[in-house]
Every structure is written in structure tokens, then in C-alpha cells.
Design a protein around this motif. Structure first.
Motif, short mmCIF file in Angstrom:
data_model
loop_
_atom_site.label_atom_id
_atom_site.label_comp_id
_atom_site.label_asym_id
_atom_site.label_seq_id
_atom_site.Cartn_x
_atom_site.Cartn_y
_atom_site.Cartn_z
N GLU A 421 0.82 -1.21 0.00
CA GLU A 421 0.00 0.00 0.00
C GLU A 421 0.85 1.26 0.00
N VAL A 422 2.04 1.14 0.57
CA VAL A 422 2.94 2.28 0.70
C VAL A 422 3.88 2.31 -0.50
N PRO A 423 4.00 3.43 -1.19
CA PRO A 423 4.88 3.49 -2.36
C PRO A 423 6.30 2.98 -2.09
N ALA A 424 6.83 3.26 -0.90
CA ALA A 424 8.18 2.80 -0.57
C ALA A 424 8.29 1.28 -0.67
N ALA A 425 7.22 0.57 -0.31
CA ALA A 425 7.22 -0.89 -0.40
C ALA A 425 7.02 -1.34 -1.85
N ALA A 426 6.19 -0.64 -2.58
CA ALA A 426 5.92 -1.02 -3.97
C ALA A 426 7.18 -1.00 -4.82
N PHE A 427 8.05 -0.02 -4.59
CA PHE A 427 9.23 0.12 -5.43
C PHE A 427 10.44 -0.66 -4.93
N THR A 428 10.32 -1.31 -3.76
CA THR A 428 11.45 -2.09 -3.23
C THR A 428 10.98 -3.45 -2.73
N LEU A 429 9.96 -4.00 -3.34
CA LEU A 429 9.31 -5.20 -2.82
C LEU A 429 10.24 -6.40 -2.74
N GLU A 430 11.22 -6.46 -3.63
CA GLU A 430 12.14 -7.60 -3.61
C GLU A 430 12.97 -7.66 -2.34
N ASP A 431 13.01 -6.58 -1.56
CA ASP A 431 13.81 -6.54 -0.33
C ASP A 431 13.08 -7.16 0.87
N ILE A 473 2.48 -0.24 -9.67
CA ILE A 473 1.98 -1.62 -9.74
C ILE A 473 2.95 -2.51 -10.51
N ARG A 474 3.45 -2.01 -11.63
CA ARG A 474 4.41 -2.80 -12.42
C ARG A 474 5.69 -3.04 -11.63
N ALA A 475 6.10 -2.02 -10.87
CA ALA A 475 7.31 -2.18 -10.05
C ALA A 475 7.10 -3.25 -8.99
N ALA A 476 5.91 -3.28 -8.40
CA ALA A 476 5.61 -4.29 -7.37
C ALA A 476 5.60 -5.69 -7.98
N VAL A 477 5.02 -5.82 -9.17
CA VAL A 477 4.99 -7.14 -9.84
C VAL A 477 6.41 -7.61 -10.14
N ARG A 478 7.25 -6.71 -10.63
CA ARG A 478 8.66 -7.08 -10.90
C ARG A 478 9.39 -7.42 -9.61
N GLY A 479 9.10 -6.66 -8.55
CA GLY A 479 9.75 -6.93 -7.26
C GLY A 479 9.39 -8.30 -6.73
N ALA A 480 8.12 -8.69 -6.87
CA ALA A 480 7.70 -10.01 -6.42
C ALA A 480 8.38 -11.11 -7.24
N GLU A 481 8.53 -10.87 -8.54
CA GLU A 481 9.22 -11.85 -9.40
C GLU A 481 10.67 -12.02 -8.96
N LYS A 482 11.34 -10.90 -8.66
CA LYS A 482 12.72 -10.96 -8.20
C LYS A 482 12.82 -11.64 -6.83
N GLY A 483 11.83 -11.39 -5.99
CA GLY A 483 11.84 -11.97 -4.65
C GLY A 483 11.41 -13.42 -4.63
N GLY A 484 10.84 -13.89 -5.73
CA GLY A 484 10.44 -15.29 -5.83
C GLY A 484 9.17 -15.64 -5.07
N PHE A 485 8.23 -14.68 -4.94
CA PHE A 485 6.96 -14.99 -4.26
C PHE A 485 5.80 -14.44 -5.09
N PRO A 486 4.60 -15.03 -4.92
CA PRO A 486 3.43 -14.60 -5.71
C PRO A 486 2.89 -13.26 -5.24
N ILE A 487 2.21 -12.59 -6.16
CA ILE A 487 1.60 -11.30 -5.83
C ILE A 487 0.20 -11.24 -6.44
N SER A 488 -0.72 -10.63 -5.71
CA SER A 488 -2.09 -10.44 -6.18
C SER A 488 -2.47 -8.99 -5.93
N ILE A 489 -3.73 -8.67 -6.19
CA ILE A 489 -4.22 -7.32 -5.90
C ILE A 489 -5.62 -7.41 -5.32
N CYS A 490 -5.88 -6.62 -4.30
CA CYS A 490 -7.22 -6.51 -3.73
C CYS A 490 -7.59 -5.03 -3.75
#
Length: 535
Positions: A421-431, A473-490
Motif C-alpha cells: 500500500e505504501v509506495p516505498a514498499a511497492a518500489f522495493t518489494l524484492e527486499d 503496480i508494475r514495479a511491485a509485480v517485478r519486485g515479487a518476481e525478483k523476490g520469488g513470491f506470488p503477488i495479487s491485488i485486492c
């Protein structure tokens, strides 16, 4: 007899309806000579008890979300901070009606003067209890509207909505009000057409009215041509609803053959009544904050466990994602959330608040882990900003799991994930060291566009289709791919056909929607070609 009159306001709940006019009345305190302070105190005490008992009766037959609204009102009625100034005014010679009207009127004015539309909308809750106490003091009984009536007035209270039988149709048109009000939320959940913010409505001489909730219009004394047009529109809407009902029963698949996981958002077990679990791929979001009327309720592990078990049992082996308490902001919990923050949406809310109350946080984690013995439970943390918050929360989960194992109490080992939900998390999700993530579109849009979701004045800026939101949103999807975990949206965007092409084009293959949007979302997905939707 006056001719046809059309007025425009703000859409609050979609729907087309026509019926007899029922004028909602505004109660005013009676003017009379005061009795002794002792007699006036007894009158006031009895009236509060009657109002509280009436609300409890309505809450007893309401669903979990509606009951939570009324429980908040009951808690306010029983709050000494509200009754003390009333009793003080009575002691100085005021009547019970005058003392109550003055005290509650000041509270209502404070809410109406709030900068945020959400808090202004809560004034209707205070008006509700104000009217109920005044009615009890005056010995007045609530009038029952005729079947299919259009309720028209300055505003409508939650308890009036819940006490009305909507089985034969009907609608609501108010001079004031907000699409963010509790009644508007209830109307959308029940499929009752509603328009708010119409300004003064003169119903004199008008026997019937029509409402187009989607367009935000109300027509007094509609002519035959208008009724025919609305009837045709209603038939077309029914046709669309039939197609959505058919799509609801089948797995979601795009026109190009790509399977899309579609789960549901709920506020409690009652939201699942009448829904076949075969129609969904599981539960993508359980908003647990709506299960608690105050901090004391949060201390009841058995009650929490019973609710979670009921949901897990309903899912029949499908995954159930349960969000820990997302209190704060526009969702206060008496005795748990604080007050006085200059901007509660940017303050102590969600996981930030949970980490300051480890006793209640661990109790909820314990109940969730125990519920996991009956099926796959996934724990989702709200309002996450930094990876260290996940690590801190995982320490609590590990401790709870160790305690349950040592006590030989049946439990599961839930997956541990987070809301984005927080932009800081969306752009660094792989961390982030999580097992899964889900984009909370409502808050992400709010924070990306700096537009409060409860403010009508900036509602046009809070667009999920904004290019910046799409980039996040695209950054979060890429971050999840890099982190190796699934991502959805609610969130609301996930169930909106206008935004689904963008969301699937961004790479999302899992969405979670409101139960009411299940068929609509699946039908829209069936008409999409992901290749065409991709940038």
C-alpha cells in the motif's frame, strides 16, 4: 399537482427504482417546562436504555459489518464522556431533551466540520443516536415506509436503513450525506439505489419518485415516458446481471486462454452466507478489524478463533488470507487506536500499531495459527513500509508457534505476507522477506496521488489508472518476481472492469474482489486478450 422535476446529486449506490415517496422526518427536542433534576435524569436514563436496547435488537439480526456500525453507536450511548455533560446540564435546570440536544449537537457539529469527508460522514452515526434518544424521550414510534418506497429527507441513519425492509425494492434520496457514509456502504452491499448531496428536495404534491443511483439523479413525479425508459434500463441491467451470475460460477479465463485466480474480500463469516465456495479460488482478504467493536473484544481469543475457523471451514481447503488488524486512519477501534494525530492515515496504523501492542498482536497471531490446523491460512500484514517491520513481526509469529508447539495445541504454520500500500514498499518489494504479497489498491492510489480517499473534493485525482499508479503496480509485480513470491491485488480496482486490462497487462494473474463484484470481474476477464492488454 406539480410536474416532473429532476435533481442531480452524487451517486452513492447504483440501481434503478421507482416507487411511492416516503418523507423522512427530522426530530427536534420538545419545548416544555423542566421537572426536578431527579425526574429529568430518570427520563434521560430510561431513554438511553430504550435507544440502546432498540439498537441491540437491530444489530442482532444484522450481518457482521452492519452490526459493527451499530455496536459503535451503542458504545457511544453508554460512554460516560457523552452522558456526563447531559447530566450536568440537567442538574442546572435543563430538560432532558434540551440537555441531550445541546450535548449531542456539539458532537455532531465537530464531526461535520472535519476536513476529511470520511469523518464528516460519521456525523450520521451521531445523528442516529441523537434521534433515537429524542424519540424515546417523546414516546414516538418509528413509522414504517410502504413497500418499494423512495425514502427522501435531509439524511438517513444506519439504524433506519437496517430497520427498513428492502425486499420489495425501494431507494434513498438525501439532501446531504456522503458516498463514504455507513449507510451508502450498506446500500451498496444490499443493492439499494441511493443518491446523496441533492440539496433541498421539495416533495410537496409529489406522490412518486424514481432514482438512477448510477447517474446520481432523482426524478419526482416521473412521467410515463420516463418510467418506460427506466424500466427498459432496468431490464438491460437485469440481463447483464444474469450474464454475470453465469460467469460467477465458472473459473476465470481470458479470451486468450490464460487462467486468472479470483478470490474474494470479506469482513467476516457472515459475508459468506449463501455463497458456494466452488465459485472462488479462496478468500484473498479478511478484514479482521471489523470483527472488533473495541479493544476488549480483541482480547477474546476464543471468539477470534471461532470466526477464523468458520471461514477456513467454508473454504474447503482453498487458501484463506487473513489480514491482521488494520486499525487507524478511517477505521478507529475504541481503546486501541489513539486520537489527536494530525494525519491518522500517515500515523500509527496497521502493522505499525500492532507492533506497539505485542500482547494483542500475539493473541491474534495465535488464533490465526490455531485456525490453520483446519486448512491453509495465510497471514497478511497491513501498512508495511520497511523490511525490518516484517522481521519484527516474524519474531512474534515464531514465538507464538513455539508456544503452541510446546503446549501441544493443534495449529498450522501459516504463510506470512504483506499488503503493498505504501509506495516505498511497492518500489522495493524484492527486499521484503515474505511468502506472498497483495497490492492494496485503495491506499496505494491514495498515497501515490496525495488524494485522501475519503475526500469528495479530490476524488477525481485518486485514479487507479493514473500513470504513476500503473508504474508502481508494475514495479511491485517485478519486485515479487525478483523476490520469488506470488503477488495479487485486492481493493476496488481489482473488481473494476475499466482497470482489469491494465492490471492483467502489468502481469498480475491473481485478483481479490468484493463478493458482489465476483461475477462482474469474471465476465470482464473472459472478454480480455492479455496480449492486447500488455503495453
Amino acid at each position: 399537482m406539480p410536474g416532473m422535476i429532476e435533481q442531480s446529486g452524487r451517486p452513492a449506490s447504483p440501481g434503478l427504482t421507482e416507487g411511492p415517496v416516503f418523507k423522512l422526518r427530522s426530530l427536534k427536542s420538545a419545548t416544555r417546562r423542566a421537572r426536578s433534576p431527579k425526574a429529568e435524569t430518570a427520563l434521560f436514563t430510561a431513554a438511553v436504555r430504550t435507544a440502546s436496547d432498540d439498537l441491540k435488537k437491530i444489530a442482532g439480526t444484522a450481518d457482521v459489518h452492519a452490526a459493527a456500525i451499530l455496536e459503535f453507536q451503542i458504545a457511544m450511548l453508554e460512554d460516560e464522556a457523552l452522558s456526563e455533560p447531559v447530566l450536568a446540564a440537567i442538574a442546572e435546570g435543563a430538560t432532558a431533551e434540551a440537555a441531550w440536544s445541546q450535548t449531542i449537537g456539539a458532537e455532531i457539529a465537530g464531526y461535520e466540520a472535519a476536513a476529511d469527508d470520511y469523518f464528516r460522514a460519521r456525523a450520521a452515526d451521531l445523528t442516529d443516536i441523537a434521534d433515537r434518544v429524542l424519540a424515546a424521550l417523546g414516546g414516538e414510534e418509528e413509522r414504517t415506509p410502504p413497500a418499494g418506497a423512495i425514502l427522501i429527507g435531509p439524511d438517513i441513519t444506519p439504524s433506519r436503513f437496517l430497520a427498513t425492509n428492502w425486499d420489495s425494492g425501494g431507494g434513498i434520496a438525501t439532501e446531504a450525506g456522503s458516498p463514504s457514509s455507513h449507510v451508502a456502504m450498506l446500500a451498496r452491499a444490499r443493492g439499494v439505489a441511493m443518491v446523496v448531496g441533492l440539496g433541498p428536495i421539495d416533495t410537496a404534491g409529489h406522490a412518486r419518485a424514481a432514482i438512477d443511483g448510477g447517474a446520481g439523479t432523482v426524478i419526482l413525479s416521473p412521467d410515463a415516458k420516463t418510467v418506460t425508459r427506466l424500466t427498459a434500463q432496468k431490464a438491460e441491467a437485469a440481463k447483464t446481471a444474469s450474464a454475470e451470475a453465469g460467469a460467477r460460477q465458472n473459473p476465470a479465463r481470458t479470451a486468450c486462454g490464460t487462467a486468472i485466480e479470483v478470490t474474494i474480500n470479506i469482513s467476516g463469516p457472515d459475508d459468506l452466507d449463501g455463497l458456494d465456495p466452488a465459485f472462488t479460488d479462496g478468500v484473498g482478504l479478511v478484514r479482521t478489524e471489523f470483527l472488533f467493536k473495541d479493544a476488549r473484544a480483541m482480547e477474546d481469543e476464543a471468539r477470534q478463533l471461532a470466526a477464523y475457523r468458520k471461514i477456513v471451514g467454508w473454504a474447503k481447503g482453498a487458501p484463506v488470507t487473513i489480514r491482521t488488524v488494520d486499525a487507524g486512519g478511517d477505521k478507529p477501534i475504541p481503546g486501541y487506536t489513539g486520537s489527536g494525530e494530525t494525519d491518522p492515515f500517515l500515523g500509527l496504523r496497521g502493522l505499525r500499531l500492532s507492533l506497539t501492542r505485542p500482547d494483542l498482536f500475539r493473541l491474534q497471531l495465535r488464533a490465526l495459527a490455531r485456525a490453520g490446523a483446519g486448512g491453509p491460512v495465510r497471514i497478511m500484514l497491513p501498512m508495511v513500509t520497511s523490511p525490518h517491520e516484517i522481521l519484527a513481526a516474524r519474531v512474534h509469529l515464531d514465538a507464538v508457534l513455539a508456544e503452541l508447539a510446546a503446549a501441544r495445541i493443534d495449529h498450522g504454520t501459516p504463510e506470512f505476507g504483506m499488503m503493498v500500500e505504501v509506495p516505498a514498499a511497492a518500489f522495493t518489494l524484492e527486499d521484503f522477506a515474505v511468502d506472498f504479497a497483495s497490492i492494496g489498491s485503495n491506499d496505494l492510489v491514495q498515497y501515490m496521488t496525495a488524494s485522501a480517499r475519503g475526500s469528495a473534493d479530490v476524488a477525481g485525482l485518486g485514479d487507479p489508472g493514473h500513470r504513476a499508479v500503473q508504474i508502481a503496480i508494475r514495479a511491485a509485480v517485478r519486485g515479487a518476481e525478483k523476490g520469488g513470491f506470488p503477488i495479487s491485488i485486492c481493493g476496488d480496482a481489482a473488481g473494476d472492469p475499466d482497470y482489469l486490462p491494465m492490471l492483467l497487462g502489468a502481469g498480475l494473474r491473481s485478483i481479490s474482489v468484493a463478493v458482489s463484484a465476483l461475477g462482474r470481474a469474471k465476465l470482464a476477464i473472459g472478454g480480455l486478450d492479455i496480449g492486447a492488454a500488455a503495453p
